[in-house]
Design a protein around this motif. Structure first.
Motif, mmCIF file in Angstrom:
data_model
loop_
_atom_site.group_PDB
_atom_site.id
_atom_site.type_symbol
_atom_site.label_atom_id
_atom_site.label_comp_id
_atom_site.label_asym_id
_atom_site.label_seq_id
_atom_site.Cartn_x
_atom_site.Cartn_y
_atom_site.Cartn_z
ATOM 1 N N ALA A 1 0.831 -1.207 0.000
ATOM 2 C CA ALA A 1 0.000 0.000 0.000
ATOM 3 C C ALA A 1 0.866 1.258 0.000
ATOM 4 O O ALA A 1 0.441 2.314 -0.488
ATOM 5 C CB ALA A 1 -0.931 0.005 1.215
ATOM 6 N N ARG A 2 2.070 1.160 0.528
ATOM 7 C CA ARG A 2 2.954 2.334 0.563
ATOM 8 C C ARG A 2 3.290 2.800 -0.854
ATOM 9 O O ARG A 2 3.406 4.005 -1.113
ATOM 10 C CB ARG A 2 4.229 2.013 1.340
ATOM 11 N N ALA A 3 3.465 1.859 -1.771
ATOM 12 C CA ALA A 3 3.774 2.236 -3.156
ATOM 13 C C ALA A 3 2.582 2.939 -3.801
ATOM 14 O O ALA A 3 2.752 3.897 -4.560
ATOM 15 C CB ALA A 3 4.158 0.995 -3.955
ATOM 16 N N VAL A 4 1.362 2.473 -3.496
ATOM 17 C CA VAL A 4 0.159 3.113 -4.041
ATOM 18 C C VAL A 4 0.050 4.542 -3.516
ATOM 19 O O VAL A 4 -0.251 5.486 -4.265
ATOM 20 C CB VAL A 4 -1.098 2.305 -3.672
ATOM 21 N N LEU A 5 0.311 4.717 -2.224
ATOM 22 C CA LEU A 5 0.244 6.053 -1.630
ATOM 23 C C LEU A 5 1.296 6.979 -2.232
ATOM 24 O O LEU A 5 1.013 8.142 -2.535
ATOM 25 C CB LEU A 5 0.452 5.954 -0.118
ATOM 26 N N ALA A 6 2.507 6.453 -2.412
ATOM 27 C CA ALA A 6 3.577 7.286 -2.973
ATOM 28 C C ALA A 6 3.247 7.727 -4.391
ATOM 29 O O ALA A 6 3.460 8.883 -4.766
ATOM 30 C CB ALA A 6 4.896 6.510 -2.935
ATOM 31 N N GLU A 7 2.702 6.805 -5.184
ATOM 32 C CA GLU A 7 2.353 7.147 -6.568
ATOM 33 C C GLU A 7 1.260 8.211 -6.614
ATOM 34 O O GLU A 7 1.253 9.077 -7.492
ATOM 35 C CB GLU A 7 1.906 5.896 -7.315
ATOM 36 N N ALA A 8 0.335 8.141 -5.650
ATOM 37 C CA ALA A 8 -0.762 9.125 -5.588
ATOM 38 C C ALA A 8 -0.352 10.401 -4.853
ATOM 39 O O ALA A 8 -1.176 11.301 -4.695
ATOM 40 C CB ALA A 8 -1.983 8.504 -4.912
ATOM 41 N N GLU A 9 0.906 10.464 -4.406
ATOM 42 C CA GLU A 9 1.438 11.630 -3.688
ATOM 43 C C GLU A 9 0.617 11.929 -2.434
ATOM 44 O O GLU A 9 0.291 13.077 -2.130
ATOM 45 C CB GLU A 9 1.497 12.857 -4.608
ATOM 46 N N ILE A 10 0.308 10.835 -1.706
ATOM 47 C CA ILE A 10 -0.408 10.943 -0.441
ATOM 48 C C ILE A 10 0.586 10.640 0.682
ATOM 49 O O ILE A 10 1.380 9.705 0.568
ATOM 50 C CB ILE A 10 -1.589 9.955 -0.396
ATOM 51 N N PRO A 11 0.592 11.426 1.758
ATOM 52 C CA PRO A 11 1.532 11.177 2.856
ATOM 53 C C PRO A 11 1.463 9.732 3.344
ATOM 54 O O PRO A 11 0.379 9.178 3.530
ATOM 55 C CB PRO A 11 1.071 12.155 3.946
ATOM 56 N N VAL A 12 2.627 9.128 3.532
ATOM 57 C CA VAL A 12 2.715 7.734 3.958
ATOM 58 C C VAL A 12 3.088 7.687 5.433
ATOM 59 O O VAL A 12 4.103 8.263 5.843
ATOM 60 C CB VAL A 12 3.754 6.966 3.124
ATOM 61 N N GLU A 13 2.271 7.020 6.209
ATOM 62 C CA GLU A 13 2.537 6.867 7.630
ATOM 63 C C GLU A 13 2.331 5.400 7.999
ATOM 64 O O GLU A 13 1.866 4.597 7.195
ATOM 65 C CB GLU A 13 1.602 7.771 8.446
ATOM 66 N N ASP A 14 2.673 5.066 9.243
ATOM 67 C CA ASP A 14 2.523 3.673 9.679
ATOM 68 C C ASP A 14 1.054 3.275 9.778
ATOM 69 O O ASP A 14 0.709 2.109 9.583
ATOM 70 C CB ASP A 14 3.217 3.463 11.024
ATOM 71 N N ASP A 15 0.199 4.240 10.094
ATOM 72 C CA ASP A 15 -1.245 3.989 10.121
ATOM 73 C C ASP A 15 -1.874 4.619 8.887
ATOM 74 O O ASP A 15 -1.594 5.773 8.549
ATOM 75 C CB ASP A 15 -1.889 4.583 11.375
ATOM 76 N N LEU A 16 -2.714 3.854 8.211
ATOM 77 C CA LEU A 16 -3.422 4.335 7.025
ATOM 78 C C LEU A 16 -4.877 4.580 7.406
ATOM 79 O O LEU A 16 -5.565 3.667 7.881
ATOM 80 C CB LEU A 16 -3.334 3.287 5.913
ATOM 81 N N ILE A 17 -5.335 5.811 7.207
ATOM 82 C CA ILE A 17 -6.704 6.178 7.602
ATOM 83 C C ILE A 17 -7.518 6.448 6.340
ATOM 84 O O ILE A 17 -7.213 7.358 5.571
ATOM 85 C CB ILE A 17 -6.705 7.424 8.507
ATOM 86 N N LEU A 18 -8.552 5.646 6.151
ATOM 87 C CA LEU A 18 -9.471 5.820 5.036
ATOM 88 C C LEU A 18 -10.804 6.346 5.582
ATOM 89 O O LEU A 18 -11.323 5.829 6.570
ATOM 90 C CB LEU A 18 -9.719 4.494 4.310
ATOM 91 N N ARG A 19 -11.328 7.373 4.924
ATOM 92 C CA ARG A 19 -12.642 7.901 5.329
ATOM 93 C C ARG A 19 -13.451 8.204 4.079
ATOM 94 O O ARG A 19 -12.936 8.794 3.117
ATOM 95 C CB ARG A 19 -12.482 9.178 6.165
ATOM 96 N N ARG A 20 -14.711 7.773 4.096
ATOM 97 C CA ARG A 20 -15.566 8.008 2.935
ATOM 98 C C ARG A 20 -16.959 8.389 3.411
ATOM 99 O O ARG A 20 -17.500 7.776 4.350
ATOM 100 C CB ARG A 20 -15.631 6.758 2.056
ATOM 101 N N VAL A 21 -17.523 9.374 2.736
ATOM 102 C CA VAL A 21 -18.848 9.900 3.094
ATOM 103 C C VAL A 21 -19.786 9.699 1.914
ATOM 104 O O VAL A 21 -19.418 9.941 0.758
ATOM 105 C CB VAL A 21 -18.750 11.410 3.449
ATOM 106 N N ASN A 22 -20.999 9.257 2.219
ATOM 107 C CA ASN A 22 -22.044 9.130 1.208
ATOM 108 C C ASN A 22 -23.216 10.014 1.643
ATOM 109 O O ASN A 22 -23.819 9.787 2.681
ATOM 110 C CB ASN A 22 -22.497 7.672 1.090
ATOM 111 N N ARG A 23 -23.497 11.048 0.854
ATOM 112 C CA ARG A 23 -24.602 11.936 1.194
ATOM 113 C C ARG A 23 -25.923 11.335 0.734
ATOM 114 O O ARG A 23 -25.954 10.455 -0.124
ATOM 115 C CB ARG A 23 -24.379 13.318 0.575
ATOM 116 N N ALA A 24 -26.989 11.846 1.280
ATOM 117 C CA ALA A 24 -28.309 11.285 0.980
ATOM 118 C C ALA A 24 -28.652 11.404 -0.490
ATOM 119 O O ALA A 24 -29.424 10.598 -1.024
ATOM 120 C CB ALA A 24 -29.366 11.982 1.839
#
Length: 557
Positions: free
Chosen positions: A76-99
């Motif tokens: 997953a670290r390689a995916v994050l690096a390619e997407a230029e997303i900060p890489v940390e030991d904990d990966l936090i995913l958050r997703r919102v679905n509006r009504a």
């Protein structure tokens, strides 16, 4: 592995926070309690395709947050690096679905697309069960799974390298053939053009030089007339110099009648002027000499200039580049003369690359065939304890067109009854059979990837007793090197859990909500007894639950 899952306003869940552990995590609860909602929520935050109407009725939006722990070498670290997303030991995913259906996602507090979520999902979680459409049921991945089982990494790398060389050799030969064919089609033109350019022998900068020379000669007559007037004005007898001479003579004639040195200053000045005028006259006469030209030379200059510009227009090349263009045409002619030799060398190179690829692909195919037999044998050993001893697992290896990964297609097929033809697992096996096939296959392939959280959705469907115990044992075996989540109705499977989560549905006022609680160690007997006997927990059920937990502990120790 997944550490935490927080769910807000998703279907029957208003707010849940769940912590997971390494090893085997079991989720139990009555049918309809909401166990599948947990998987739907996890799938939502991972970007999986799922049901659209997941927002709890009356809420403006639903939200899911998942926290994963990443090892230092987690893919997953390689995916994050390619997407230029900060890489940390904990990966936090958050997703919102509006009504209204709009969805927004964040990874480590950075907005991201659903594609990035799905790419991360491929490295984080693997769902095994009837709802799986990208894991073991996807035939497109079977060849890679077989290669991993066989340890074909080196053979696969050799085959890919040989394929790259072969493609490069073929591409070079195709380009050479096209260039030679084009050159041969225009050979007559090339020879004529080269001869024409060689005859003219153009040089860089010649156009500008000729143009300047031509303009000078064209203007020379008018300029000569003006210069001749200057010569006349400076002539000894009629020009300025003659007048200065007269002035000197006149001053000298009156010098005796004037005071001493009265005219010495003017005489000295006139002498200096006379000298300067003489030098000027000499220079102007030299200019006049240079302005003489031969009309034939002007004609020759114009002819060469027009020839240069004519070839420039003809070939669409600036005049200064004609010499280089001639070299280019000459090289194309040389290519024709050496074409046979070059084509012969290119043909030999392609043949060598084809032999190298064929040899590498053959070794890889042989390894795959051998591994297919070993995998089939290993699968049969796993299927017997799962009460599927009459079923048959077949790793089908068939030939396909050459490619970077060899010349083989691989598909896992099964036959559930003796004498029946084998076919794709999802088409041949029933729901319960399919789950057991997938479990057995995952056990056999357990060395292929230890970085993912494995999720099994009701993999014990339709089995009980010793078979369910065999399922639990294998799930625990898989969990020894990672994290496994299993949704189960089987007390035998639940007994192997290292963390037990109970899902319940409660009516609060006029609202029905799902809740998840961690079953404490001292409560596990009661929960498993409930699974054994139903709502009425008897002493016999408690004894059976104790026996199941003791047996599982002995198996795990």
């Amino acid at each position: 592995m997944i550490l935490e899952l927080e769910i807000r306003n998703i279907l029957l869940i208003d707010h849940l926070e769940i912590e997971f552990r390494s090893g085997l995590n079991v989720l139990t609860g009555e049918t309809g309690a909401g166990k599948s909602i947990l998987l739907d929520s996890l799938g939502f935050v991972l970007g999986w395709r799922g049901r659209a109407d997941i927002v709890r009725q009356g809420a403006e939006q639903g939200e899911v947050t998942a926290i994963f722990a990443l090892s230092d070498d987690h893919p997953a670290r390689a995916v994050l690096a390619e997407a230029e997303i900060p890489v940390e030991d904990d990966l936090i995913l958050r997703r919102v679905n509006r009504a209204d259906g709009r969805k927004t996602a964040w990874v480590n507090d950075r907005r991201c697309s659903g594609d990035i979520l799905r790419n991360l999902s491929d490295t984080l979680v693997e769902l095994q069960g009837q709802r799986d459409d990208r894991g073991l049921l996807d035939a497109k991945g079977h060849r890679a799974l077989l290669d991993s089982f066989a340890g074909n990494g080196t053979l696969l790398a050799d085959t890919r390298s040989a394929w790259t060389d072969l493609v490069s050799s073929r591409r070079f030969m195709q380009g050479l053939e096209a260039a030679v064919a084009k050159a041969r089609d225009e050979e007559e033109f090339l020879r004529h053009a080269v001869q024409e350019l060689d005859d003219l022998s153009p040089e860089p900068g010649e156009d500008a030089a000729l143009d300047a020379k031509r303009r000078l000669m064209q203007n020379a007559e008018k300029v000569r007339q003006d210069v001749e007037r200057v010569v006349q004005a400076l002539d000894h007898s009629e020009g300025a110099e003659g007048r200065i001479t007269d002035a000197v003579r006149w001053l000298e004639s009156v010098a005796g009648n004037l005071p001493d040195d009265a005219v010495s200053g003017p005489l000295a000045a006139l002498e200096r002027v006379a000298i300067e005028l003489s030098e000027a006259q000499s220079g102007v006469e030299q200019v006049l000499a240079q302005l003489s030209f031969d009309p034939e030379e002007l004609l020759a200059t114009e002819e060469r200039l027009f020839a240069l510009r004519g070839l420039s227009r003809k070939h669409g090349v600036p005049s200064d580049d004609l010499a280089a263009f001639a070299d280019e045409l000459r090289a194309r002619l040389d290519r024709i003369e050496t074409a046979d030799t070059e084509l012969e060398q290119a043909t030999r190179s392609v043949a060598m690359a084809e032999r190298a690829y064929a040899d590498a692909a053959a070794k890889l195919s042989e390894a795959r065939q051998g591994a297919a037999g070993r995998l089939d044998t290993a699968m049969q050993a796993q299927l017997a304890p799962l009460k599927m001893e009459r079923a048959r697992f077949v790793t089908q290896v068939t030939g396909i067109a050459s490619g970077p990964d060899g010349v083989d297609a691989v598909e896992f097929q099964v036959a559930t009854n003796p004498g029946s033809p084998a076919g794709p697992m999802q088409k041949v096996a029933s729901g319960g059979e399919l789950s057991r096939f997938l479990l057995a296959l995952k056990v056999c392939l357990s060395g292929d990837d230890g970085t993912k959280t494995l999720i099994f959705d009701e993999i014990d469907q339709g089995v009980g007793g010793a078979t369910a115990d065999a399922v639990g044992k294998r799930l625990a075996q898989l969990a020894q090197s990672g994290q496994v989540l299993v949704v189960t109705h089987s007390p035998q499977v639940a007994a192997y859990g290292q963390q037990h989560l109970r899902v319940e549905k409660r009516v609060e006022g006029e609202t029905t909500l799902s809740h998840v609680e961690v079953v404490a160690a001292h409560e596990r007997v009661a929960e498993i007894a409930r699974m054994v006997s139903g709502d009425q927990v008897t002493d016999a059920a408690r004894a059976a639950a104790n026996a199941l937990i003791d047996r599982a502990s002995q198996e795990l120790s």
